[in-house]
Design a protein around this motif. Structure first.
Motif, short mmCIF file in Angstrom:
data_model
loop_
_atom_site.label_atom_id
_atom_site.label_comp_id
_atom_site.label_asym_id
_atom_site.label_seq_id
_atom_site.Cartn_x
_atom_site.Cartn_y
_atom_site.Cartn_z
N LEU A 1 -20.07 13.31 -1.28
CA LEU A 1 -18.79 13.25 -0.58
C LEU A 1 -17.64 13.04 -1.55
CD1 LEU A 1 -19.84 11.05 2.46
CD2 LEU A 1 -19.53 13.52 2.40
N VAL A 2 -17.92 12.37 -2.67
CA VAL A 2 -16.90 12.05 -3.66
C VAL A 2 -17.51 12.20 -5.05
CG1 VAL A 2 -15.44 10.20 -4.58
CG2 VAL A 2 -15.78 10.40 -2.12
N ALA A 3 -16.76 12.79 -5.95
CA ALA A 3 -17.21 12.87 -7.34
C ALA A 3 -16.60 11.71 -8.10
CB ALA A 3 -16.78 14.20 -7.95
N LEU A 4 -17.45 10.78 -8.51
CA LEU A 4 -16.98 9.61 -9.24
C LEU A 4 -17.70 9.51 -10.57
CD1 LEU A 4 -17.10 6.88 -6.44
CD2 LEU A 4 -15.06 7.86 -7.45
N ALA B 1 -21.61 0.91 -1.71
CA ALA B 1 -21.02 1.92 -0.82
C ALA B 1 -20.55 3.13 -1.62
CB ALA B 1 -19.87 1.31 -0.04
N LEU B 2 -19.87 2.89 -2.74
CA LEU B 2 -19.39 4.01 -3.56
C LEU B 2 -20.54 4.81 -4.15
CD1 LEU B 2 -16.37 2.37 -5.40
CD2 LEU B 2 -16.29 4.11 -3.61
N SER B 3 -21.61 4.14 -4.56
CA SER B 3 -22.74 4.88 -5.13
C SER B 3 -23.41 5.75 -4.07
CB SER B 3 -23.74 3.94 -5.80
OG SER B 3 -24.39 3.16 -4.85
N PHE B 4 -23.42 5.28 -2.82
CA PHE B 4 -24.05 6.09 -1.77
C PHE B 4 -23.17 7.26 -1.35
CE2 PHE B 4 -27.30 3.02 -1.78
CZ PHE B 4 -28.40 3.67 -1.25
N VAL B 5 -21.84 7.10 -1.34
CA VAL B 5 -20.99 8.26 -1.03
C VAL B 5 -21.04 9.26 -2.17
CG1 VAL B 5 -19.19 7.86 0.70
CG2 VAL B 5 -19.05 6.71 -1.42
N ARG B 6 -21.16 8.77 -3.37
CA ARG B 6 -21.31 9.69 -4.52
C ARG B 6 -22.64 10.43 -4.44
NH1 ARG B 6 -21.54 8.07 -10.84
NH2 ARG B 6 -23.68 7.62 -10.33
N ARG B 7 -23.70 9.71 -4.10
CA ARG B 7 -25.02 10.32 -3.99
C ARG B 7 -25.05 11.41 -2.92
NH1 ARG B 7 -28.55 5.81 -3.73
NH2 ARG B 7 -28.25 5.77 -5.95
N GLU C 1 -18.21 5.37 -15.08
CA GLU C 1 -17.32 4.29 -15.50
C GLU C 1 -16.52 3.74 -14.33
OE1 GLU C 1 -16.29 7.66 -17.10
OE2 GLU C 1 -18.35 7.35 -17.72
N LEU C 2 -16.04 4.63 -13.47
CA LEU C 2 -15.24 4.20 -12.33
C LEU C 2 -16.12 3.50 -11.30
CD1 LEU C 2 -12.49 4.06 -11.03
CD2 LEU C 2 -12.93 6.27 -9.98
N LEU C 3 -17.32 3.99 -11.14
CA LEU C 3 -18.24 3.38 -10.19
C LEU C 3 -18.57 1.95 -10.60
CD1 LEU C 3 -19.98 3.83 -7.66
CD2 LEU C 3 -21.80 4.58 -9.18
N GLU C 4 -18.74 1.74 -11.89
CA GLU C 4 -19.09 0.41 -12.39
C GLU C 4 -17.90 -0.54 -12.42
OE1 GLU C 4 -22.13 -0.81 -12.99
OE2 GLU C 4 -22.81 1.12 -12.22
N ARG C 5 -16.71 0.01 -12.60
CA ARG C 5 -15.55 -0.87 -12.73
C ARG C 5 -14.33 -0.25 -12.05
NH1 ARG C 5 -13.74 -3.30 -18.38
NH2 ARG C 5 -15.76 -2.42 -18.85
N VAL C 6 -14.21 -0.48 -10.74
CA VAL C 6 -13.05 -0.02 -10.00
C VAL C 6 -11.86 -0.87 -10.46
CG1 VAL C 6 -12.01 0.25 -7.72
CG2 VAL C 6 -14.45 0.68 -8.03
N PRO C 7 -10.75 -0.24 -10.81
CA PRO C 7 -9.61 -1.02 -11.33
C PRO C 7 -9.08 -2.03 -10.31
CG PRO C 7 -9.28 1.33 -11.69
CD PRO C 7 -10.50 1.19 -10.83
N GLY C 8 -8.72 -3.20 -10.81
CA GLY C 8 -8.13 -4.23 -9.97
C GLY C 8 -9.14 -5.22 -9.44
#
Length: 149
Positions: free
Chosen positions: A67-70, A58-64, A73-80
């Motif tokens: 909608l969001v600049a990620l 989901a995050l990779s598609f919103v980034r693509r 590193e954050l995309l691969e490993r969301v903290p928590g």
């Protein structure tokens, strides 16, 4: 796709087949006549990625979509942890669960919703992630199928 068709054909032929939707739940990546997407920018098995790593997909598609600049590193490993609501991964997981449950509640008959989304946590998770797969695959004009629908 093809598995759904084969199970339906078994039932029409009078063969002893499991009752799809009661004994068996089938989630298929696309309809029988469709071809899965292949692209270097996509996971090798996008359907499995949707089912097993929904937040990353989901995050990779919103980034693509821009909608969001990620950062990668954050995309691969969301903290928590997705199971800890007080962490970024947990909050994203909670939001994803709420949105997909609302979609399912609004579109499925109540008894089917309860059976798929409230009786078994693992099944509920797969069904939520399948809803994501339907949205992601629609971008490629593909139609993940399920039995029950």
């Amino acid at each position: 796709g093809r598995l759904n068709e084969a199970l339906a054909a078994m039932g029409r032929a009078g063969e002893a087949a499991p009752k799809v939707g009661h004994d068996v739940i089938v989630l298929s990546a696309c309809a029988a006549h469709e071809e899965l997407p292949t692209s270097p920018e996509l996971p090798a098995d996008l359907f499995t990625a949707c089912l097993t790593s929904p937040l990353r997909v989901a995050l990779s598609f919103v980034r693509r979509d821009g909608l969001v600049a990620l950062p990668d590193e954050l995309l691969e490993r969301v903290p928590g942890s997705p199971s800890e609501r007080r962490t970024p991964a947990g909050e994203l997981n909670w939001i994803f669960t709420a949105v997909t449950d609302a979609i399912a509640w609004a579109t499925l008959p109540r008894d089917l919703f309860r059976r798929l989304f409230r009786q078994d946590m693992l099944l509920a998770s797969l069904c939520r992630n399948f809803l994501l797969a339907q949205r992601v695959f629609a971008r490629y004009d593909l139609h993940p199928t399920s039995s029950p629908p």
